[in-house]
Write an enzyme that holds these catalytic residues in place. Sequence first.
Site, PDB file in Angstrom:
ATOM      1  CG  ASP A 155      69.280  40.995 -31.158  1.00 45.47           C
ATOM      2  OD1 ASP A 155      69.680  41.686 -31.902  1.00 45.47           O
ATOM      3  OD2 ASP A 155      68.368  39.962 -31.299  1.00 45.47           O
ATOM      4  CB  SER A 156      65.970  43.819 -30.398  1.00 46.07           C
ATOM      5  OG  SER A 156      65.861  42.989 -31.160  1.00 46.07           O
ATOM      6  CB  CYS A 189      70.333  44.563 -32.165  1.00 46.91           C
ATOM      7  SG  CYS A 189      68.728  45.248 -33.008  1.00 46.91           S
ATOM      8  CD  GLU A 192      60.941  36.948 -33.668  1.00 47.95           C
ATOM      9  OE1 GLU A 192      59.917  37.265 -33.059  1.00 47.95           O
ATOM     10  OE2 GLU A 192      62.156  37.535 -33.408  1.00 47.95           O
ATOM     11  CB  CYS A 234      67.878  42.179 -40.248  1.00 48.20           C
ATOM     12  SG  CYS A 234      66.751  41.616 -39.126  1.00 48.20           S
ATOM     13  CG  HIS A 252      65.281  38.003 -37.129  1.00 45.83           C
ATOM     14  ND1 HIS A 252      65.780  38.676 -36.235  1.00 45.83           N
ATOM     15  CD2 HIS A 252      64.327  37.521 -36.381  1.00 45.83           C
ATOM     16  CE1 HIS A 252      65.130  38.739 -35.041  1.00 45.83           C
ATOM     17  NE2 HIS A 252      64.105  37.798 -35.352  1.00 45.83           N
TER      18      HIS A 252
HETATM   19  N1  DGL Z   1      67.644  42.645 -34.029  1.00 46.60           N
HETATM   20  C1  DGL Z   1      66.827  43.644 -34.767  1.00 46.60           C
HETATM   21  C2  DGL Z   1      67.796  43.872 -36.202  1.00 46.60           C
HETATM   22  O1  DGL Z   1      68.952  43.178 -36.395  1.00 46.60           O
HETATM   23  C3  DGL Z   1      65.672  42.648 -35.824  1.00 46.60           C
HETATM   24  C4  DGL Z   1      64.496  42.314 -34.755  1.00 46.60           C
HETATM   25  C5  DGL Z   1      63.972  43.576 -34.039  1.00 46.60           C
HETATM   26  O2  DGL Z   1      63.401  44.316 -35.001  1.00 46.60           O
HETATM   27  O3  DGL Z   1      63.946  43.742 -32.811  1.00 46.60           O
HETATM   28  O4  DGL Z   1      67.585  44.833 -36.730  1.00 46.60           O
END
Ligand code: DGL
Length: 275
Positions: free
Chosen positions: A13-14, A76, A153, A190, A192
């Site tokens: 993930d990012s 991600c 966050e 997403c 989050h």
């Molecule tokens: N992990 C990213 C997603 O699921 C969200 C956070 C980011 O923008 O890096 O799209």
Amino acid sequence: MIAAQRPTIGVFDSGVGGLTVLRALLNRIPGANYLYFGDTARLPYGSKSAATVAHYAVGAVRYLQDQGAELLVIACNTATALALDEIKAAASVEVIGVVEPGAEAAAAASHKKKVVVIGTEATISSHAYQRALEVRKIAVREKACPLFVPLVEEGWVEHPVTEQVARIYLSEAFAGDAGDFNADVLVLGCTHYPLIKPLLRRVAPEHVAIVDSAESTAQEVARLLEDPSSSKNRELVAASMIKFFATDSAEKFRKMGSRFLGLPVEDVVHVDLKE
Ligand code: DGL
């Protein structure tokens, strides 16, 4: 070849958001070993270009493979939407992204064949979910919700500001200038968004079912591994070996991560990926 008894699953993930996917995986496949990579130094991906995201993601998944990942889960949504083909081309193990399982679950859940997808700016502009749903004969309305990631966050998962923002986004998605779109499913596209699922449940129209791509992806991975223990034996969570890699501060990852994972995050290694 994936070791049948105790596969090593790499989760990319990012940042910390993908821990919602890891949480779903731990519930479904508690006996696996997990390597989680959060590219915290370079997030957010959601506002970046496809070329940049692909470049970052390929480096990260190569790292996970070098660490012994036998299967890669691209947690991600943005990386899946923008760079899944590049990631697959660079990997020598099986790669599962979150978009296809999410689209499949949404298509199965929608009686009206109309679905709303929410995600980052980059995920929505890529129309990856739209394509995956249209193939399944589902009409789609997509809505970028860029404020959700920073709000989550910040820890504002039950905050009046987040609720107000959600009301605006969802009313635009379900009604909007183009008129009412009588969807009966909302896809959380997403990492989050599972954290604000209770809030979204309250704000979304009552008849709408919420599909969480994290949960759908974990189901798909369990199916792939045909793990007979892919049940709910929560004790086994402790038996899983989980190792975390983060490109920004390990301490920061530890602190924020436990909120997303719902478990203490230990064993975090700082990684400096070459550009
Ligand atoms: N992990 C990213 C997603 O699921 C969200 C956070 C980011 O923008 O890096 O799209």
